[in-house]
Design a protein around this motif. Structure first.
Motif, PDB file in Angstrom:
ATOM      1  N   VAL A  33     -17.397  11.945 -12.568  1.00  0.00           N
ATOM      2  CA  VAL A  33     -15.798  11.969 -12.486  1.00  0.00           C
ATOM      3  C   VAL A  33     -15.556  10.565 -12.121  1.00  0.00           C
ATOM      4  CG1 VAL A  33     -13.880  13.039 -11.752  1.00  0.00           C
ATOM      5  CG2 VAL A  33     -15.866  14.434 -12.388  1.00  0.00           C
ATOM      6  N   ILE A  34     -14.373  10.072 -12.920  1.00  0.00           N
ATOM      7  CA  ILE A  34     -13.802   8.781 -12.367  1.00  0.00           C
ATOM      8  C   ILE A  34     -12.330   9.135 -12.243  1.00  0.00           C
ATOM      9  CG2 ILE A  34     -13.330   6.278 -13.052  1.00  0.00           C
ATOM     10  CD1 ILE A  34     -15.736   6.348 -14.755  1.00  0.00           C
ATOM     11  N   LYS A  35     -12.024   9.143 -10.969  1.00  0.00           N
ATOM     12  CA  LYS A  35     -10.445   9.537 -10.972  1.00  0.00           C
ATOM     13  C   LYS A  35      -9.458   8.071 -10.713  1.00  0.00           C
ATOM     14  CE  LYS A  35      -7.885  11.357  -6.844  1.00  0.00           C
ATOM     15  NZ  LYS A  35      -7.554  12.635  -7.461  1.00  0.00           N
ATOM     16  N   ILE A  36      -8.773   8.161 -11.504  1.00  0.00           N
ATOM     17  CA  ILE A  36      -7.743   6.979 -11.935  1.00  0.00           C
ATOM     18  C   ILE A  36      -6.726   7.060 -11.008  1.00  0.00           C
ATOM     19  CG2 ILE A  36      -6.477   5.455 -13.297  1.00  0.00           C
ATOM     20  CD1 ILE A  36      -8.652   5.922 -15.454  1.00  0.00           C
ATOM     21  N   GLU A  37      -6.437   6.435  -9.968  1.00  0.00           N
ATOM     22  CA  GLU A  37      -5.156   6.704  -9.001  1.00  0.00           C
ATOM     23  C   GLU A  37      -4.345   5.321  -9.045  1.00  0.00           C
ATOM     24  OE1 GLU A  37      -6.119   8.433  -5.034  1.00  0.00           O
ATOM     25  OE2 GLU A  37      -8.311   8.024  -5.486  1.00  0.00           O
ATOM     26  N   PRO A  38      -2.887   5.672  -8.922  1.00  0.00           N
ATOM     27  CA  PRO A  38      -1.985   4.710  -8.858  1.00  0.00           C
ATOM     28  C   PRO A  38      -2.092   4.073  -7.548  1.00  0.00           C
ATOM     29  CG  PRO A  38      -1.061   6.825  -8.203  1.00  0.00           C
ATOM     30  CD  PRO A  38      -2.220   7.172  -8.641  1.00  0.00           C
ATOM     31  N   PRO A  39      -1.619   2.635  -7.516  1.00  0.00           N
ATOM     32  CA  PRO A  39      -1.414   2.161  -6.064  1.00  0.00           C
ATOM     33  C   PRO A  39      -0.922   3.023  -5.125  1.00  0.00           C
ATOM     34  CG  PRO A  39      -0.737   0.497  -7.967  1.00  0.00           C
ATOM     35  CD  PRO A  39      -0.953   2.069  -8.732  1.00  0.00           C
ATOM     36  N   GLY A  40      -1.451   3.049  -3.970  1.00  0.00           N
ATOM     37  CA  GLY A  40      -1.157   4.291  -3.112  1.00  0.00           C
ATOM     38  C   GLY A  40      -1.815   5.276  -3.149  1.00  0.00           C
ATOM     39  N   GLY A  41      -2.506   5.735  -4.236  1.00  0.00           N
ATOM     40  CA  GLY A  41      -3.418   6.722  -4.371  1.00  0.00           C
ATOM     41  C   GLY A  41      -2.723   7.927  -4.869  1.00  0.00           C
ATOM     42  N   ASP A  42      -3.629   8.950  -4.885  1.00  0.00           N
ATOM     43  CA  ASP A  42      -3.154  10.375  -5.477  1.00  0.00           C
ATOM     44  C   ASP A  42      -1.990  10.850  -4.187  1.00  0.00           C
ATOM     45  OD1 ASP A  42      -3.153  13.507  -5.258  1.00  0.00           O
ATOM     46  OD2 ASP A  42      -5.079  13.552  -5.948  1.00  0.00           O
ATOM     47  N   VAL A  65     -11.145   4.622  -8.949  1.00  0.00           N
ATOM     48  CA  VAL A  65     -10.400   3.433  -9.292  1.00  0.00           C
ATOM     49  C   VAL A  65      -8.687   3.299  -9.246  1.00  0.00           C
ATOM     50  CG1 VAL A  65     -10.565   1.989 -11.423  1.00  0.00           C
ATOM     51  CG2 VAL A  65     -12.289   3.360 -10.819  1.00  0.00           C
ATOM     52  N   VAL A  66      -8.288   2.245  -8.751  1.00  0.00           N
ATOM     53  CA  VAL A  66      -7.082   2.233  -8.646  1.00  0.00           C
ATOM     54  C   VAL A  66      -6.447   1.268  -9.695  1.00  0.00           C
ATOM     55  CG1 VAL A  66      -4.978   1.278  -7.229  1.00  0.00           C
ATOM     56  CG2 VAL A  66      -6.681   2.695  -6.239  1.00  0.00           C
ATOM     57  N   LEU A  67      -5.440   1.788 -10.521  1.00  0.00           N
ATOM     58  CA  LEU A  67      -5.054   1.094 -11.793  1.00  0.00           C
ATOM     59  C   LEU A  67      -3.270   1.517 -11.834  1.00  0.00           C
ATOM     60  CD1 LEU A  67      -7.208   1.873 -14.667  1.00  0.00           C
ATOM     61  CD2 LEU A  67      -7.318   0.027 -13.171  1.00  0.00           C
ATOM     62  N   ASP A  68      -2.619   0.114 -11.972  1.00  0.00           N
ATOM     63  CA  ASP A  68      -1.326   0.583 -12.033  1.00  0.00           C
ATOM     64  C   ASP A  68      -0.952   0.356 -13.581  1.00  0.00           C
ATOM     65  OD1 ASP A  68       1.681   0.002 -12.373  1.00  0.00           O
ATOM     66  OD2 ASP A  68       1.710  -1.771 -11.191  1.00  0.00           O
ATOM     67  N   LEU A  69      -0.767   1.596 -14.063  1.00  0.00           N
ATOM     68  CA  LEU A  69      -0.777   1.545 -15.512  1.00  0.00           C
ATOM     69  C   LEU A  69       0.496   1.004 -16.177  1.00  0.00           C
ATOM     70  CD1 LEU A  69      -2.006   5.362 -15.795  1.00  0.00           C
ATOM     71  CD2 LEU A  69      -3.373   3.096 -16.279  1.00  0.00           C
ATOM     72  N   LYS A  70       1.291   0.649 -15.432  1.00  0.00           N
ATOM     73  CA  LYS A  70       2.485  -0.045 -15.994  1.00  0.00           C
ATOM     74  C   LYS A  70       2.110  -1.540 -16.200  1.00  0.00           C
ATOM     75  CE  LYS A  70       6.003   2.765 -13.747  1.00  0.00           C
ATOM     76  NZ  LYS A  70       6.979   2.706 -12.555  1.00  0.00           N
ATOM     77  N   ARG A  71       0.941  -1.997 -16.102  1.00  0.00           N
ATOM     78  CA  ARG A  71       0.353  -3.297 -16.402  1.00  0.00           C
ATOM     79  C   ARG A  71      -0.590  -3.223 -17.554  1.00  0.00           C
ATOM     80  NH1 ARG A  71      -0.240  -7.196 -11.791  1.00  0.00           N
ATOM     81  NH2 ARG A  71      -2.182  -7.512 -12.737  1.00  0.00           N
ATOM     82  N   GLU A  72      -0.278  -4.176 -18.366  1.00  0.00           N
ATOM     83  CA  GLU A  72      -1.038  -4.269 -19.437  1.00  0.00           C
ATOM     84  C   GLU A  72      -2.611  -4.350 -19.327  1.00  0.00           C
ATOM     85  OE1 GLU A  72      -1.316  -6.480 -23.838  1.00  0.00           O
ATOM     86  OE2 GLU A  72       0.178  -7.136 -22.321  1.00  0.00           O
ATOM     87  N   ASP A  73      -3.068  -5.164 -18.434  1.00  0.00           N
ATOM     88  CA  ASP A  73      -4.244  -5.455 -18.027  1.00  0.00           C
ATOM     89  C   ASP A  73      -5.020  -4.150 -17.620  1.00  0.00           C
ATOM     90  OD1 ASP A  73      -3.072  -5.887 -15.772  1.00  0.00           O
ATOM     91  OD2 ASP A  73      -4.407  -7.076 -14.824  1.00  0.00           O
ATOM     92  N   ASP A  74      -4.203  -3.434 -16.605  1.00  0.00           N
ATOM     93  CA  ASP A  74      -4.720  -2.328 -15.974  1.00  0.00           C
ATOM     94  C   ASP A  74      -4.771  -0.851 -17.246  1.00  0.00           C
ATOM     95  OD1 ASP A  74      -5.126  -3.530 -13.654  1.00  0.00           O
ATOM     96  OD2 ASP A  74      -3.394  -2.221 -12.544  1.00  0.00           O
ATOM     97  N   ARG A  75      -3.665  -1.097 -18.154  1.00  0.00           N
ATOM     98  CA  ARG A  75      -3.939   0.025 -19.024  1.00  0.00           C
ATOM     99  C   ARG A  75      -5.329  -0.206 -20.105  1.00  0.00           C
ATOM    100  NH1 ARG A  75       1.441  -0.889 -19.522  1.00  0.00           N
ATOM    101  NH2 ARG A  75       1.175  -1.819 -21.538  1.00  0.00           N
TER     102      ARG A  75
END
Length: 376
Positions: A33-42, A65-75
């Protein structure tokens, strides 16, 4: 022996309970399981002890894995992870992932074998689809609170987030069904689970009783509304037990055990409707006989006569109980700070094998830079 879901990769976009609890069960079954969390986490990570408990209970053995999904590279990183995944589970606000190009239609067009499960409060196609939907809303609007509590008191919530946890089981059922179908057809699938539907489904027997009795279910405290004694409390010399003996055979056994066979001929106790109508007197007679005993002796006598009864336990009592220790339901995890804690594991074993203990809960982003999660 290999675990049932070894080789299955799950990507989670989850907060709080329903999605993380589902992927915890999948992890316990062997999935990665890979948990994708936003900056700041769950979001559960920032709400104090209750949130910390959620994180500890439902995030063992995952990669974060922390990703900011508003950023194209993180998407793009998220899409790369999903390209190597078998399952996506998400419980973000309705439409949030779809607006970012991470909805089921976008992903399954490129990956037809993908299983995509969404959890919402009220269902994607409902008029309330865009309302915030936490566990308490599902408890309230499913009718569950209307039947919980004393008959002359306010509606009460169940003492834990039952709709959230039950929804996680529904998610796992959907995932396993979809994976089985994929084995046969090669096609994945899209599943929708709502907290409201799950909470209603939990009450299926009450819907059946409503039809059978013609009476809408209502609050009745501990005792069941249409049978007695059923889920009724009896105080012993050193604790409290709950017992049920509402079939004709079990009620006769109880009367013989407590030395009150005259109750079998008393019209007040002749059948369940009569006993329900006279529940206060009924329980007084039972308590007079059993209340002079200690809990252990009382339970032993009732069990010897085939009567369902159980001790009302605290969590501390549960952790020390012989049955609980023998079944191995409690395991240990390692928190983000390195502390070991006790937590329930899978409620079943397969071929006698339980999930490994001391699985670690990751800090937010603990695996963002690690190469291991990038490997299929």
């Amino acid at each position: 022996m290999s675990t049932p879901l070894a080789g299955i990769r799950v990507v989670e976009f989850g907060h709080y309970i329903a999605a993380p609890a589902a992927t915890q069960l999948l992890s316990d079954l062997g999935a990665e399981v890979i948990k994708i969390e936003p900056p700041g986490g769950d979001q559960a990570r920032g709400i104090g002890a209750y949130g910390e408990g959620i994180v500890l209970a439902f995030n063992r053995g995952k990669r974060s894995v922390v990703l900011d999904l508003k950023r194209e590279d993180d998407r793009s990183t998220a899409l790369a992870l999903i390209a190597e995944a078998d399952v996506v589970v998400q419980n973000l606000r309705a439409g949030a992932l779809a607006r970012l190009g991470l909805g089921p239609d976008d992903l399954r067009s490129a990956h037809p074998g993908l299983v995509y499960v969404s959890v919402s409060g009220f269902g994607a196609g409902s008029p309330s689809a865009h309302r915030p939907g936490l566990d308490i809303a599902a408890q309230a609007e499913s009718g569950l609170m209307s039947i919980t509590g004393e008959d002359d008191g306010d509606p009460l919530r169940v003492g834990f987030p039952v709709a959230d946890v039950a929804a996680s089981y529904a998610v796992v059922q959907a995932v396993l069904a979809a994976l089985l179908r994929r084995e046969r057809t090669g096609e994945g699938g899209v599943a929708e689970v709502s907290l409201l539907d799950t909470a209603i489904h939990l009450q299926s027997a009450m819907w059946g009783e409503w039809h059978a009795s013609g009476q809408e279910p209502r609050r009745k405290g501990n005792g069941q509304a249409t049978v007695a004694p059923a889920a009724d409390l009896v105080h012993t010399t050193d604790g409290t037990i709950v017992l049920s003996a509402y079939t004709a055979d079990h009620f006769a056994r109880l009367c013989r055990l407590i030395g009150k066979t005259w109750m079998l001929d008393d019209p007040r106790f002749a059948d369940n409707p009569s006993r329900v109508a006279n529940r206060t007197v009924l329980l007084a007679e039972i308590s007079q006989a059993l209340g002079v005993l200690g809990t252990e002796k009382c339970l032993a006598l009732l069990a010897d006569h085939g009567i369902v009864a159980a001790e009302v336990r605290t969590y501390r009592d549960v952790a020390a109980a012989a049955d609980v220790r023998a079944d191995g339901i409690l395991t240990t995890g390692i928190g983000p700070d390195g502390d070991r804690y006790t937590v329930p594991s899978l409620p079943f074993t397969l071929d006698g094998v339980a999930p490994a203990a001391d699985q670690e809960v990751p800090r937010p982003g603990a695996d963002s830079d690690a190469p291991a999660w990038r490997e299929p």
